[in-house]
Design a protein around this motif. Sequence first.
Motif, PDB file in Angstrom:
ATOM      1  N   PRO A   5       0.881  -1.315  -0.060  1.00 17.18           N
ATOM      2  CA  PRO A   5      -0.176  -0.101  -0.070  1.00 17.18           C
ATOM      3  C   PRO A   5       0.821   1.344  -0.013  1.00 17.18           C
ATOM      4  N   SER A   6       2.005   1.217   0.553  1.00 15.90           N
ATOM      5  CA  SER A   6       2.862   2.291   0.482  1.00 15.90           C
ATOM      6  C   SER A   6       3.681   2.624  -0.857  1.00 15.90           C
ATOM      7  N   GLY A   7       3.304   1.833  -1.776  1.00 13.58           N
ATOM      8  CA  GLY A   7       3.924   1.949  -3.268  1.00 13.58           C
ATOM      9  C   GLY A   7       5.414   1.363  -3.062  1.00 13.58           C
ATOM     10  N   VAL A   8       5.905   0.808  -2.254  1.00  9.84           N
ATOM     11  CA  VAL A   8       7.338   0.484  -2.121  1.00  9.84           C
ATOM     12  C   VAL A   8       7.373  -1.037  -2.896  1.00  9.84           C
ATOM     13  N   PRO A   9       7.906  -1.279  -3.920  1.00  7.54           N
ATOM     14  CA  PRO A   9       8.053  -2.469  -4.611  1.00  7.54           C
ATOM     15  C   PRO A   9       8.166  -3.743  -3.826  1.00  7.54           C
ATOM     16  N   ASP A  25      12.429  -0.252 -12.448  1.00  9.51           N
ATOM     17  CA  ASP A  25      11.594   0.964 -12.125  1.00  9.51           C
ATOM     18  C   ASP A  25      10.292   0.350 -12.660  1.00  9.51           C
ATOM     19  N   LEU A  26       9.985  -0.821 -13.071  1.00  7.83           N
ATOM     20  CA  LEU A  26       8.792  -1.183 -13.578  1.00  7.83           C
ATOM     21  C   LEU A  26       8.036  -1.895 -12.345  1.00  7.83           C
ATOM     22  N   VAL A  27       8.886  -2.471 -11.268  1.00  6.65           N
ATOM     23  CA  VAL A  27       8.262  -3.319 -10.278  1.00  6.65           C
ATOM     24  C   VAL A  27       7.024  -2.447  -9.519  1.00  6.65           C
ATOM     25  N   GLU A  28       7.170  -1.302  -9.462  1.00 11.19           N
ATOM     26  CA  GLU A  28       6.097  -0.335  -8.924  1.00 11.19           C
ATOM     27  C   GLU A  28       4.915  -0.538  -9.135  1.00 11.19           C
TER      28      GLU A  28
END
Length: 465
Positions: A5-9, A25-28
């Motif tokens: 939920p925090s957007g951390v991958p 950078d796509l894992v997010e």
Amino acid sequence: MTTNPSGVPDRTTTQAWQAIGGSADLVERVSYRGAGEVLPAVLPVRELARATVGACSLAAAELLAARGGGAVPEVAVDEGAVVTAFISERHLLVDGRKPTPFAPLSGFWQAADGWVRTHANYPHHRARLLAALGLDAEAGPEELSRELASRSAREVQEKVYAEGGLAVAVAPAPEEGGEPGAAGDFKAAGLPLAESEAVGSAGERRLAGGELPASGVRVLDLTRVIAGPVATRTLSLLGADVLRVDSPRLEEDPDSHTDTGLGKRSTLLDLDTAEGRSVFEELLATADVVVTGYRPGGLDRHGLAAEELIARRPGLIVAQLCAWGWTGPWAGRRGFDSLVQAASGIAAIEAGSGDRPGVLPAQALDHGTGYLLAAGVLRALTDRQTDGRGRHLRFSLAGTAGWLVNDIAPEPVRGEGYDPAVWLTEGSSDYGKLRYAVPPVAYEVGPGDWASASTLWGSDKAAWL
């Protein structure tokens, strides 16, 4: 509820994605919906399972964008779908009948100085196991148990291997060290999770826009059992024309094929004959991908070494899968998920405080490696859009085992429960009415089911659609 939920991958997804050459950078774009305490184990199996499916979903989304332009779609994977798919063979019903479980001579057995794990589900493996131990061809569990109890675990392992059968000594857990009779001579630590190399000159094949990521992609599927067929089953979900090719000399278990053959076609070719090789070359001439699931060198005598295939078909992607890794003294051995668990220390870890070796809650090495392999193929297709070159990809069950034991960290459990019925569906097939698990691979506007059920093993023409 998403697990990031925090957007951390997710850390494990990032590991899987980067192992197949994906941009961090796509894992997010990947998030997970929790389903509670699923795939409970000593080791972080839930984290492995969702990460391999997440990486595969992201690879599908990336390829779709590479073909059609625009942003990479968001990926939202449900852990309930993941766990159901990771035990798909247990949920399968064929006309209301459950598949046959492990054969009576497959399992853990006490040796004179430890434990042995055998695999005898196929008739030829059963025959080789019994022959190696000097037992009658009709011997049952009692006779096998007595014989194994009289021998050391390592002796059994080596005698059965020499006969072409399947048995391994159960290794101690890695942190215990030592070699208490049961030979801890196989080491999964340090094996790569995935290997990828651009090979050969650029071919002419580029993929135009398509409704699905792999629309129009032609895949020759030379795999058996679970991991390889799961990979190619996933490619068929995503639009590929997948043709499984088997030898008429090796029978397949119908239940296994029913579960992993969804969306694919199946044909028989004898590559020991001129006619069979000629038909295979015709198929290869317009193929995009070849996936093999045999031990290293097992197909080389047919001219199917990766380098030879790519030389004959510039731009071809060859993805290879084996049990024990591609180098080292065990590389040429046959193996299955259950045996890799035993030899890598997983069975000892999962035993907990008990004396009997334990198992993972799913054939997680098989399924996880399958989704990772499919992800690798999708990423290779994306890269080929840019440079036109072929790729040589390599994966192993042992590499996935080493990742699970040494590199995956537990993550918090989220969600309030899990009902497998939500992730099961029904359909008709040549084998009868099926109940089966829906695919867990998910991205925005992605497919929710395969386009067709499994055809009868070996019943389709050796031709592309």
